[in-house]
Enzyme design. Structure first.
Site, short mmCIF file in Angstrom:
data_model
loop_
_atom_site.label_atom_id
_atom_site.label_comp_id
_atom_site.label_asym_id
_atom_site.label_seq_id
_atom_site.Cartn_x
_atom_site.Cartn_y
_atom_site.Cartn_z
N ARG A 35 36.94 47.26 27.49
CA ARG A 35 38.04 46.30 27.28
C ARG A 35 37.51 44.97 26.75
NH1 ARG A 35 42.84 46.67 30.31
NH2 ARG A 35 42.76 44.48 30.92
N ARG B 144 30.20 40.46 20.91
CA ARG B 144 30.32 39.86 19.59
C ARG B 144 29.04 39.14 19.21
NH1 ARG B 144 34.98 36.66 20.79
NH2 ARG B 144 36.56 38.29 20.57
N ARG C 114 43.70 49.57 43.42
CA ARG C 114 43.11 48.35 43.96
C ARG C 114 44.23 47.35 44.16
NH1 ARG C 114 38.74 48.18 46.65
NH2 ARG C 114 37.92 46.21 45.84
N ARG D 57 37.72 35.68 40.79
CA ARG D 57 37.95 34.59 39.83
C ARG D 57 38.82 33.50 40.45
NH1 ARG D 57 40.84 38.67 35.40
NH2 ARG D 57 42.32 39.58 36.86
N GLU E 77 41.28 34.92 43.64
CA GLU E 77 41.72 36.31 43.61
C GLU E 77 40.73 37.19 44.38
OE1 GLU E 77 43.33 36.99 39.60
OE2 GLU E 77 42.57 39.03 39.81
N TYR F 162 46.07 51.81 33.12
CA TYR F 162 45.59 50.42 33.13
C TYR F 162 46.14 49.72 31.88
CZ TYR F 162 41.88 46.84 33.86
OH TYR F 162 41.15 45.68 34.09
N ASP G 239 47.98 46.88 29.58
CA ASP G 239 48.28 45.46 29.41
C ASP G 239 49.75 45.31 29.01
OD1 ASP G 239 45.88 44.23 30.10
OD2 ASP G 239 45.00 44.64 28.14
P1 FAD Z 1 55.20 45.93 37.32
O1 FAD Z 1 55.11 44.57 36.78
O2 FAD Z 1 54.29 46.33 38.44
O3 FAD Z 1 56.71 46.18 37.75
C1 FAD Z 1 57.09 47.24 38.59
C2 FAD Z 1 58.15 46.70 39.51
O4 FAD Z 1 58.70 47.79 40.25
C3 FAD Z 1 57.62 45.70 40.53
O5 FAD Z 1 58.33 44.49 40.45
C4 FAD Z 1 57.84 46.40 41.87
O6 FAD Z 1 58.19 45.50 42.91
C5 FAD Z 1 58.98 47.34 41.55
N1 FAD Z 1 59.00 48.50 42.44
C6 FAD Z 1 57.99 49.36 42.69
N2 FAD Z 1 58.40 50.29 43.60
C7 FAD Z 1 59.69 50.00 43.91
C8 FAD Z 1 60.63 50.57 44.79
N3 FAD Z 1 60.31 51.61 45.55
N4 FAD Z 1 61.87 50.03 44.86
C9 FAD Z 1 62.19 48.94 44.13
N5 FAD Z 1 61.32 48.36 43.27
C10 FAD Z 1 60.09 48.87 43.16
N6 FAD Z 1 48.32 42.21 31.02
C11 FAD Z 1 48.05 41.52 29.87
O7 FAD Z 1 48.53 41.89 28.80
N7 FAD Z 1 47.28 40.39 29.92
C12 FAD Z 1 46.74 39.92 31.06
O8 FAD Z 1 46.05 38.89 31.05
C13 FAD Z 1 46.99 40.64 32.27
N8 FAD Z 1 46.47 40.21 33.44
C14 FAD Z 1 46.74 40.91 34.59
C15 FAD Z 1 46.21 40.43 35.78
C16 FAD Z 1 46.46 41.10 36.97
C17 FAD Z 1 45.88 40.59 38.25
C18 FAD Z 1 47.28 42.27 36.96
C19 FAD Z 1 47.56 43.01 38.24
C20 FAD Z 1 47.81 42.74 35.77
C21 FAD Z 1 47.54 42.07 34.58
N9 FAD Z 1 48.08 42.50 33.36
C22 FAD Z 1 47.81 41.80 32.20
C23 FAD Z 1 48.93 43.71 33.29
C24 FAD Z 1 50.42 43.43 33.42
O9 FAD Z 1 50.68 42.82 34.66
C25 FAD Z 1 51.15 44.77 33.32
O10 FAD Z 1 50.86 45.42 32.12
C26 FAD Z 1 52.68 44.65 33.42
O11 FAD Z 1 53.10 43.64 34.28
C27 FAD Z 1 53.21 45.98 33.90
O12 FAD Z 1 54.62 46.01 33.92
P2 FAD Z 1 55.38 47.17 34.66
O13 FAD Z 1 56.82 46.95 34.47
O14 FAD Z 1 54.79 48.48 34.27
O15 FAD Z 1 54.95 47.04 36.20
N1 UDP Z 2 34.14 42.47 33.95
C1 UDP Z 2 32.91 42.07 34.42
N2 UDP Z 2 32.60 40.74 34.46
C2 UDP Z 2 33.47 39.79 34.05
C3 UDP Z 2 34.72 40.19 33.58
C4 UDP Z 2 35.04 41.54 33.56
O1 UDP Z 2 32.10 42.91 34.81
O2 UDP Z 2 33.14 38.60 34.13
C5 UDP Z 2 34.45 43.92 33.95
C6 UDP Z 2 35.07 44.35 35.29
O3 UDP Z 2 34.67 45.68 35.55
C7 UDP Z 2 36.54 44.27 34.97
C8 UDP Z 2 36.56 44.80 33.54
O4 UDP Z 2 35.39 44.22 32.95
O5 UDP Z 2 37.30 45.06 35.85
C9 UDP Z 2 37.78 44.46 32.74
O6 UDP Z 2 37.93 43.06 32.71
P1 UDP Z 2 39.33 42.37 32.41
O7 UDP Z 2 39.11 40.91 32.28
O8 UDP Z 2 39.97 43.08 31.28
O9 UDP Z 2 40.10 42.68 33.77
P2 UDP Z 2 41.59 42.33 34.27
O10 UDP Z 2 41.97 41.01 33.64
O11 UDP Z 2 42.46 43.47 33.83
O12 UDP Z 2 41.45 42.25 35.75
#
Ligand code: FAD
Ligand code: UDP
Length: 367
Positions: free
Chosen positions: A170, A174, A247, A279, A299, A347, A349
């Site tokens: 991911r 560079r 996780r 982080r 986090e 996984y 985005d």
């Molecule tokens: P979700 O956002 O999980 O929505 C599912 C919803 O269903 C939730 O609100 C949940 O409460 C609801 N639900 C589940 N079960 C039930 C139930 N039984 N009854 C009623 N409701 C229910 N993506 C990026 O592009 N850039 C980023 O920088 C990025 N950073 C991230 C950082 C973190 C820490 C995490 C966890 C994710 C990150 N993502 C990022 C990914 C991004 O959050 C997801 O791609 C996106 O939010 C997924 O949308 P979704 O609708 O599939 O799921």
């Molecule tokens: N990662 C790492 N060191 C860093 C940042 C990321 O080893 O400083 C690895 C780690 O395994 C992480 C993965 O790269 O889970 C993907 O990173 P990303 O930033 O895409 O994770 P997310 O934002 O989805 O948590």
């Protein structure tokens, strides 16, 4: 009463609901949380938009998806360039000439490549089969030891040798002095926060919050012709083949009223094994904020157990095999559509979730 019951007011559910409404369909969206937006939800605290479920940076290479989200909100010019803190030593991410220079004093791309090749040879990695080997093969052992191993093992709670290679791919590697975390053409943060996107998508659509689908499944299903399910697929089938692993995360958020700039960057990763969090996010920097005071979030990763929030699917071979069994059941459903990060155990985005929601819409409405 409704054409679609949509379980989950996250990005997948919201895109589906919006598109269905455009086609004259009536939807009911439910979520067990007390807000819309799923994991992209942001909430204002003292004038700062706080990413309640971790740092979210929108990025995509797909112009159609970029144009699509820009219909709902305006994006700023934020470019993600996290810094890694390894026991007080700071390195630029992703792995680029700034990182290589700081580590080895190398100046040219050729020197950096030679150093990586030497370390890779010494480690004896030729065909990577897991995250550790993949990482060493891409950036050598020094970077693996200082910037990857500790972070990865905290984040995933497993040895890097037991994790799939794709997770580390991911991150760009560079050989230019460029700290942009993504290679994508389009990137930014919605001005005013992410919640606005989902609010706009759900305008004029019935939404019920604080409703857990599994508590009143039959009654809820009976309200609509079809169900769009975006929760956990193993829970949908009552874990009949076993529990998929996820996780989870705990977020510790603090308002620092006496500090305007806590860490000088939106994202700082702590890549050593001993620091318990992965982080620290300083939210105001996503929007170039000049407010008084600042909000930071630490986090802490943990293994998911029942009643925790499942944030990350763990796509190793064991879970992939188990997911396939659930997917086979899902493929036989005629009245349930599975979508999003949890129901497809991917996984994903944000741009990928939007892309897959639009594909699902195409299939459902034969467009
Ligand atoms: P979700 O956002 O999980 O929505 C599912 C919803 O269903 C939730 O609100 C949940 O409460 C609801 N639900 C589940 N079960 C039930 C139930 N039984 N009854 C009623 N409701 C229910 N993506 C990026 O592009 N850039 C980023 O920088 C990025 N950073 C991230 C950082 C973190 C820490 C995490 C966890 C994710 C990150 N993502 C990022 C990914 C991004 O959050 C997801 O791609 C996106 O939010 C997924 O949308 P979704 O609708 O599939 O799921
Ligand atoms: N990662 C790492 N060191 C860093 C940042 C990321 O080893 O400083 C690895 C780690 O395994 C992480 C993965 O790269 O889970 C993907 O990173 P990303 O930033 O895409 O994770 P997310 O934002 O989805 O948590």
């Amino acid at each position: 009463m409704y054409d679609y019951l949509i379980v989950g007011a996250g990005l997948f559910g919201a895109v589906f609901a919006y598109e269905a409404k455009q086609r004259g369909k009536k939807c009911l969206v439910i979520d067990k949380r007390d807000h819309i937006g799923g994991n992209i939800y942001t909430e204002e605290m003292d004038g700062i938009n706080v990413h309640k479920y971790g740092a979210h940076i929108f990025h995509t290479n797909n112009k159609e998806i970029w144009d699509y989200v820009n219909r709902f909100v305006e994006f700023n010019r934020y470019t993600n360039s996290p810094v890694a803190n390894f026991n007080g030593e700071l390195y630029n991410l992703p792995f680029n000439m700034n990182t290589f220079n700081r580590l080895w004093g190398v100046i040219t791309p050729e020197q950096a490549k030679a150093e990586i090749e030497k370390q890779k040879q010494e480690a004896g990695v030729s065909q990577p089969t897991n995250l550790e080997e993949q990482a060493i093969s891409l950036v050598g052992t020094d970077i693996y030891e200082k910037l990857i191993k500790g972070y990865t093992e905290k984040q995933w709670g497993r040895p890097a040798t037991e994790l799939p290679e794709f997770i580390i791919k991911r991150l760009p590697v560079r050989f230019t002095y460029d700290n942009n975390y993504f290679n994508d053409k389009y990137q930014g943060i919605p001005i005013g926060g992410y919640t606005k996107i989902v609010e706009k998508m759900l305008e004029g659509i019935d939404v019920k919050l604080g409703v857990d689908y599994f508590i009143e499944k039959e009654k809820l299903d009976s309200l609509a012709e079809k169900t769009v399910f975006t929760g956990m697929i193993d829970q949908f089938y009552n874990y009949k083949y076993g529990v998929l692993e996820y996780r989870s995360l705990e977020f510790e958020t603090e308002f620092k009223e006496d500090q305007d700039n806590y860490q000088g960057n939106a994202v700082v990763n702590y890549t050593d094994r001993a620091t318990p969090y992965t982080r620290i996010i300083e939210h105001k920097h996503f929007e170039f904020g000049t407010q008084e005071g600042t909000v930071i979030t630490k986090e802490y990763p943990s293994e998911w157990k029942e009643n925790d929030e499942p944030y990350y699917p763990i796509n190793n071979s064991k879970n992939t095999e188990l997911y396939r069994k659930y997917k086979n059941l899902a493929d036989q459903e005629t009245k349930v559509i599975f979508g999003g990060r949890l129901a497809t155990y991917k996984y994903y985005d944000m741009h990928q979730v939007i892309g897959s929601a639009l594909k699902t819409v195409e299939k459902e409405f034969n467009v």
